[in-house]
Design a protein around this motif. Structure first.
Motif, short mmCIF file in Angstrom:
data_model
loop_
_atom_site.label_atom_id
_atom_site.label_comp_id
_atom_site.label_asym_id
_atom_site.label_seq_id
_atom_site.Cartn_x
_atom_site.Cartn_y
_atom_site.Cartn_z
N UNK A 35 -0.92 34.32 27.58
CA UNK A 35 -0.11 35.48 27.23
C UNK A 35 0.69 35.27 25.94
N UNK A 36 0.85 34.03 25.51
CA UNK A 36 1.69 33.74 24.36
C UNK A 36 1.03 34.27 23.09
N UNK A 37 1.88 34.65 22.12
CA UNK A 37 1.39 35.37 20.95
C UNK A 37 1.16 34.49 19.73
N UNK A 38 1.24 33.19 19.87
CA UNK A 38 0.97 32.33 18.74
C UNK A 38 2.23 31.89 18.04
N UNK A 39 2.06 31.26 16.90
CA UNK A 39 3.17 30.63 16.17
C UNK A 39 4.22 31.68 15.82
N UNK A 40 5.49 31.44 16.20
CA UNK A 40 6.51 32.46 15.98
C UNK A 40 6.94 32.61 14.53
N UNK A 41 6.67 31.59 13.72
CA UNK A 41 7.18 31.53 12.36
C UNK A 41 6.11 31.91 11.34
N UNK A 42 4.89 31.43 11.53
CA UNK A 42 3.81 31.70 10.59
C UNK A 42 3.35 33.14 10.78
N UNK A 43 3.31 33.90 9.68
CA UNK A 43 2.99 35.33 9.77
C UNK A 43 1.55 35.53 10.23
N UNK A 44 0.61 34.85 9.60
CA UNK A 44 -0.79 34.96 10.01
C UNK A 44 -1.08 33.92 11.08
N UNK A 45 -0.45 34.10 12.23
CA UNK A 45 -0.48 33.07 13.27
C UNK A 45 -1.86 32.90 13.90
N UNK A 46 -2.69 33.92 13.81
CA UNK A 46 -4.01 33.84 14.45
C UNK A 46 -5.09 34.29 13.47
N UNK A 47 -5.05 33.69 12.27
CA UNK A 47 -6.05 34.02 11.25
C UNK A 47 -7.43 33.55 11.66
N UNK A 48 -7.53 32.31 12.14
CA UNK A 48 -8.76 31.75 12.73
C UNK A 48 -9.99 32.04 11.86
N UNK A 49 -9.89 31.69 10.59
CA UNK A 49 -11.00 31.92 9.67
C UNK A 49 -12.19 31.06 10.08
N UNK A 50 -13.30 31.68 10.33
CA UNK A 50 -14.50 31.03 10.84
C UNK A 50 -14.97 31.65 12.13
N UNK A 51 -14.05 32.17 12.92
CA UNK A 51 -14.39 32.88 14.15
C UNK A 51 -14.77 34.33 13.81
N UNK A 52 -15.81 34.83 14.47
CA UNK A 52 -16.06 36.27 14.43
C UNK A 52 -15.46 36.89 15.68
N UNK A 53 -15.59 38.20 15.83
CA UNK A 53 -14.94 38.87 16.96
C UNK A 53 -15.51 38.42 18.29
#
Length: 614
Positions: free
Chosen positions: A158-176
């Protein structure tokens, strides 16, 4: 794209996506202003509940568009923008305009801040991916009160990722599709691919008394391990010497099959297929927990994933991976032999075994980008469940600043059910976290980054009782000063840690990792949701630190000056700035490090006493 992801975007007229966009845009303005990347106009807010210098309207000019929102200055000097207050208007006419998507704000604002076109495009992609993930989580998210008794892995989902980094879930390399299968919020199980690797192509390490074969057998079960070794033997491997190595299915598909094709063709590496155990991803994605019966008591696996997320490729640095068991032995040994750390109940989750395969071609390139040296390996880490006593549960520190889709927080429900006052609960949190972390620094001249993902809070009856730290090997650092406790380090530990860093630098692991990256969000949340002043939160933190210092003044007093955790100010490290203005998306031989910009008034610094009047 999966049907359920598309449904999250389109249900209720795109409400989840709109909410995710507002929340990320508010975060973007606040955090990038904090890091001196953006310079919005700061105007007085006469309509604020508490008018004054700590209430303002922030206006960000983006060409012919102005985005504005009401904000409050928080305890570390940063502004927090209220998502619901965000509006947009035409710069020339003042006419209202639709609130722009965060990706468009990045496209317009990053070049003005100094980012080049390549960096801006990369940021657009990462921010777009983050909004998509946030929208999915908002659409599916559970109420915070339902998480009170949920399994820890379900709380992490349920957690939303890094609270400080704006692009917390960029995950470049993953597709949908990858996001829907491998991201923690997908809550899906996965099976790992397994390889047989010739002994001369792989390096393995383990704690004394433990072998790599034993670790694998315990992970797989004897029957499944024997099945894989029989497959390896049929392919020409010596079953007594070959090494069984797990690989994340994405890594196998996207990196290993092509880039280790020569090893596969020669038979030095053989693909054995999948094995029976199933796993779920923790917040870091590359760390996996066994999802089977009693799986929480089996070792966790950390596997390389060559995706770019929160500033770095998520591989396994070869040198630190191979040093993990020896660093574990040293640091855990310090804890085990220290009466005070035993008293606090501090647990370091040991990384007890590791393996790494060097790439024969990439390894010959001088200055090769680090992502190509971290592709194939594994680390086995002890499970937290095995360290817990009856009646205890452990949650990531990050769970204490989790907010559900309706705006309720998990921490407010924990405190309410604990029966304690907010102040008593906060004091318990500081007492179980600050003293042991400070003691490791003061006594041993060592530290690691105790941020919200690496630090677990152990609760009994919903009250913090002690902490657990994991992933400490990655960030373990020592002081460069010749402290007596550091003079007899083994050659292997010294080789892994190097010469160390200056005292003023090593303190930043606690200042940035704990105070800025975790505690400032908890303090804000308690103020907004529970009416508990941020000043009281930090006063309780100071009390915990000074209580510890009073106890150890005779033994460690000079160290309090050497590692000046309660200095008036400390350097402001910036996590977003390094990507936007310094490193961009360029490859390099070393992982990027945080940038520095300005100073933060230290909340652990005791304010000067008020003058006595007569």
């Amino acid at each position: 794209m999966s049907a359920r992801t598309l449904d999250a975007l389109t249900s209720d007229g795109g409400a989840a996506y709109a909410q995710a966009g507002r929340e990320l845009l508010a975060k973007l303005i606040g955090e990038l202003t904090f890091e001196d990347v953006l310079t919005p106009a700061i105007l007085s807010d006469p309509d604020a509940d508490l008018p004054g210098p700590d209430a303002a309207v922030l206006e960000l000019a983006l060409g012919d568009l102005i985005v504005s929102g009401r904000a409050r200055r928080r305890s570390l000097g940063h502004w927090r923008v209220a998502p619901a207050s965000l509006t947009a208007r035409d710069a020339a006419t003042g006419a209202a305009r639709p609130l722009p998507d965060p990706a468009l704000v990045v496209a317009l604002g990053a070049p003005a801040a100094g980012a080049d076109a390549s960096t801006t495009a990369g940021l657009v992609a990462e921010v777009a991916a983050t909004v998509l993930s946030d929208a999915v989580q908002l659409h599916r998210g559970r109420p915070a009160r339902e998480l009170l008794d949920a399994a820890p892995i379900d709380v992490e989902a349920e957690l939303r990722g890094h609270p400080w980094i704006v692009a917390a879930k960029g995950r470049i390399g993953f597709d949908s599709g990858d996001l829907d299968h491998y991201a923690p919020e997908a809550q899906r199980t996965l099976q790992l691919d397994w390889l047989a690797v010739a002994a001369d192509r792989i390096d393995t390490r383990a704690l004394p008394g433990l072998t790599h074969r034993q670790v694998v057998d315990e992970q797989l079960g004897a029957q499944e391990a024997d099945r894989l070794r029989a497959r390896a033997a049929a392919a020409g491997h010596d079953p007594d010497t070959t090494v069984l190595l797990p690989v994340h299915p994405w890594q196998w598909r996207e990196r290993i099959l092509a880039l280790h094709a020569a090893d596969l063709a020669s038979g030095a590496i053989t693909h054995l297929g999948t094995a029976a155990p199933t796993y779920r991803a923790r917040q870091s994605i590359r760390t996996l927990v066994d999802a089977g019966p009693d799986g929480e008591l089996r070792r966790e696996l950390k596997l390389p994933l060559s995706i770019l997320n929160t500033s770095v490729y998520r591989g396994l640095p070869r040198a630190r991976a191979l040093a993990a068991p020896v660093l574990t032995e040293w640091l855990v040994g310090c804890v085990d032999r220290d009466p005070f750390l035993q008293e606090t109940g501090l647990v370091l989750l040991g990384e007890v075994a590791s393996a790494s395969v060097a790439h024969t071609a990439f390894g010959t390139i001088e200055g090769v980008p680090y992502q190509h040296t971290e592709m194939l390996g594994a680390i086995w880490r002890e499970p937290v469940a095995a360290q817990l006593h009856e009646g205890e549960r452990a949650l990531p520190l990050a769970a204490l600043f989790h907010v559900d889709p309706a705006g309720e927080s998990l921490i407010e429900h924990l405190i309410a059910r604990s029966g304690l006052t907010v102040d008593a609960w906060v004091r318990a949190l500081h007492e179980v976290s600050l003293p042991p972390l400070c003691h490791v620094l003061y006594r041993y001249g060592a530290t690691f980054s105790p941020h919200g993902q690496n630090t677990l809070v152990v609760l009994r009856d919903d009250v913090p009782t002690r902490i657990v730290v994991k992933d400490f090997v990655d960030d373990a650092t020592i002081c460069a000063e010749p402290l007596p406790e550091l003079l007899d380090l083994s050659p292997a530990v010294r080789a892994a840690l190097g010469d160390g860093v200056e005292p003023a630098v090593i303190t930043q692991w606690i200042q940035a990792g704990l105070l800025v990256c975790a505690h400032r969000y908890i303090a804000e949340l308690l103020a907004d949701r529970c009416g508990y002043p941020e000043a009281a939160f930090w006063a309780a933190a100071r009390a915990a630190l000074h209580g510890y210092q009073d106890r150890f003044e005779d033994e460690l007093g000079p160290r309090f000056d050497l590692f000046d955790l309660d200095a008036p100010v400390f350097v402001k490290l910036c996590l977003n700035r390094v990507r936007i203005l310094e490193r961009g998306y360029r490859d390099g031989a070393e992982r990027p490090i945080a940038a520095a910009s300005g100073w933060i008034d230290n909340p652990l610094h005791a304010p000067a006493p008020a003058p006595v009047t007569t």
